[in-house]
Write a protein that holds these residues in place. Structure first.
Motif, short mmCIF file in Angstrom:
data_model
loop_
_atom_site.label_atom_id
_atom_site.label_comp_id
_atom_site.label_asym_id
_atom_site.label_seq_id
_atom_site.Cartn_x
_atom_site.Cartn_y
_atom_site.Cartn_z
N GLY A 31 0.60 -1.34 0.08
CA GLY A 31 -0.15 0.19 0.06
C GLY A 31 0.85 1.49 0.30
N SER A 32 0.27 2.33 -0.66
CA SER A 32 0.75 3.77 -0.61
C SER A 32 0.69 4.47 0.98
CB SER A 32 0.74 4.58 -1.77
OG SER A 32 -0.63 4.84 -1.66
N ASP A 33 -0.27 4.09 0.95
CA ASP A 33 -0.92 5.21 2.03
C ASP A 33 -1.36 6.54 1.52
OD1 ASP A 33 -2.29 6.13 4.69
OD2 ASP A 33 -0.34 4.79 5.63
N SER A 34 -1.62 7.05 2.58
CA SER A 34 -2.28 8.58 2.13
C SER A 34 -1.10 9.53 1.44
CB SER A 34 -3.07 9.71 3.07
OG SER A 34 -1.84 9.94 3.46
N MET A 35 -1.47 10.37 1.05
CA MET A 35 -0.26 11.58 -0.16
C MET A 35 0.08 12.30 1.65
SD MET A 35 0.51 10.81 -1.97
CE MET A 35 0.33 8.97 -2.01
#
Length: 451
Positions: free
Chosen positions: A312-316
């Motif tokens: 996952g990238s998670d949030s910006m």
């Protein structure tokens, strides 16, 4: 056979089987019909020659907060408690529904342009749900619920049920709804149990942030730390709750196959065994974990235990870029450095994490994640940089030189969504509006005292 397409590429990476040099994927409508060497491809249909490209399954981003795309670079160098509090206050005081909708649209578009076709998103609104629908991407929108005070459990559940029922009425074959009791520092034990019972009754997938930080451990195990102080200041009783965050979820009945565990940075050996035995999915977010100073998750051990793991990238707000191939590279390098083993996570295993592993973590692997006849036609063609030199191993090229490849073509369920970096259907004014929102956020923060 009017809807049959023969996609030809220098390399085809099915993931479930070894890479194929000079390969072909044949699609019919929204399904994959055949995968193999070009010389053996069945006749008929339209030919689409992708040239010196690597054709792979659509990437899977197992954990995002698409509605926070306007926060790229907004919360730099804060400790975790300060980061959480500033983010929460900014959402409440400086942002509105239109801001979240635009941010989610831009987030989905960014993901699609990087070859991501499936998303596991968590949010306390329906912005990502609608953005996924609007741009033709695939995903699960986990509706978040908060409530650290057990006295508010019933009210939190009423709001969650109403929101989920409204979203479920708008589900599509590509976009589904789940629930997300946010995290141990923002959800009471009573609310965890109530959400678990509701999810089982309504047959909803669940996502939970867990075992992410030292501050979370302090709260759950010892009843101390910044989260404990904050909750006590609000008149909420604080005491040790469990031997650890994973044990807390187990006591609430949430360690089960339908649950996606996000982060698991601080999972012990016993935790890893519990997670694998329960069949939980795991969303591994190496860049976000490192950026917030949480540490390196025991990915190798989690994989060895047989858990279903994706990236996952998670949030910006905690990762300035949505790049799942970049996450794969970082995951590999972190584990090799941590364990002192150059083969701790091979490149082919990392490509699997970015595709089939993510699909398994989200429990959508029966439809996507690998190029297998019968599965949905989610494809991405990565064109090699003309100045990047030869590609000896397509998996190594994707993982160790992600900047040398770009998603030249992205297809979801047989429909082209990206060509040469252009995302079909995105209003070009969205990016400008998100930049305006970011400027307003910066102004808001300058006017606020530090948390």
């Amino acid at each position: 056979m009017g809807d049959r397409v023969r996609w030809h590429a220098r390399w085809v990476v099915p993931v479930a089987t070894p890479p194929i040099a000079d390969g072909t994927v044949v699609t019919e409508g929204d399904r994959i019909a055949w995968v193999g060497p070009r010389a053996q491809a069945p006749a008929g249909g339209r030919d689409d020659d992708l040239g010196d490209a690597i054709l792979a399954p659509g990437l899977v981003n197992a954990h995002t907060h698409l509605d926070l795309t306007m926060m790229r670079g907004f919360l730099e160098d804060l400790d975790f408690f300060g980061w959480v509090r500033t983010l929460t206050q900014a959402k409440r005081e400086a942002l509105g529904a239109d801001d979240f909708r635009d941010a989610a649209l831009l987030g989905v578009a960014e993901g699609l342009a990087r070859g991501i076709t499936s998303f596991g998103d968590t949010a306390d609104n329906d912005a990502a749900f609608e953005a996924l629908r609007a741009l033709g991407a695939r995903g699960i929108a986990f509706r978040e619920v908060f409530g650290p005070d057990p006295e508010h459990c019933d009210a939190s559940m009423r709001g969650l049920r109403e929101a989920v029922e409204a979203m479920r009425a708008r589900e599509t074959p590509l976009v589904r709804v789940g629930v997300s009791p946010h995290a141990p520092y923002s959800v009471s034990d009573a609310l965890f149990r109530a959400v678990g019972a509701y999810a089982a009754e309504a047959r909803l997938p669940v996502a939970v942030h867990v075992a992410e930080s030292a501050a979370e451990d302090d709260l759950v195990v010892r009843g101390t730390g910044p989260f404990a102080g904050f909750l006590a200041g609000r008149g909420i009783g604080v005491a040790p709750r469990a031997s650890g965050p994973v044990a807390l979820l187990e006591a609430a009945g949430l360690l089960r196959a339908e649950t996606l565990l996000i982060h698991c940075v601080r999972a012990s050996g016993d935790d890893v065994a519990r997670i694998a035995d329960a069949g939980c999915g795991v969303a591994h977010c190496p860049a976000s974990n490192a950026k917030l100073g949480h540490g390196v998750a025991p990915l190798r051990e989690i994989l060895a235990a047989g858990a279903r793991v994706g990236l996952g990238s998670d949030s910006m707000a905690s990762n300035n870029e949505m790049d799942i191939l970049g996450e794969a590279r970082l995951a590999v390098l972190q584990q090799r450095a941590r364990l002192g083993q150059p083969d701790a996570v091979p490149a082919r295993a990392a490509v699997r994490l970015a595709t089939l592993g993510g699909a398994e973590a989200l429990r959508i692997d029966h439809e996507v994640g690998s190029l297998v006849p019968g599965k949905q036609a989610d494809l991405v063609a990565f064109a090699a940089d003309a100045h990047g030199g030869p590609v000896h191993d397509p998996c190594a090229a994707l993982v160790f030189a992600p900047g040398r490849v770009r998603a030249s073509r992205v297809v979801v369920a047989g429909v082209e969504r990206v060509r040469d970096g252009v995302v079909h259907g995105l209003d070009p004014a969205v990016a400008g509006r998100v930049r305006g929102t970011a400027a307003r956020l910066a102004q808001w923060r300058r006017a606020r005292p530090p948390v």
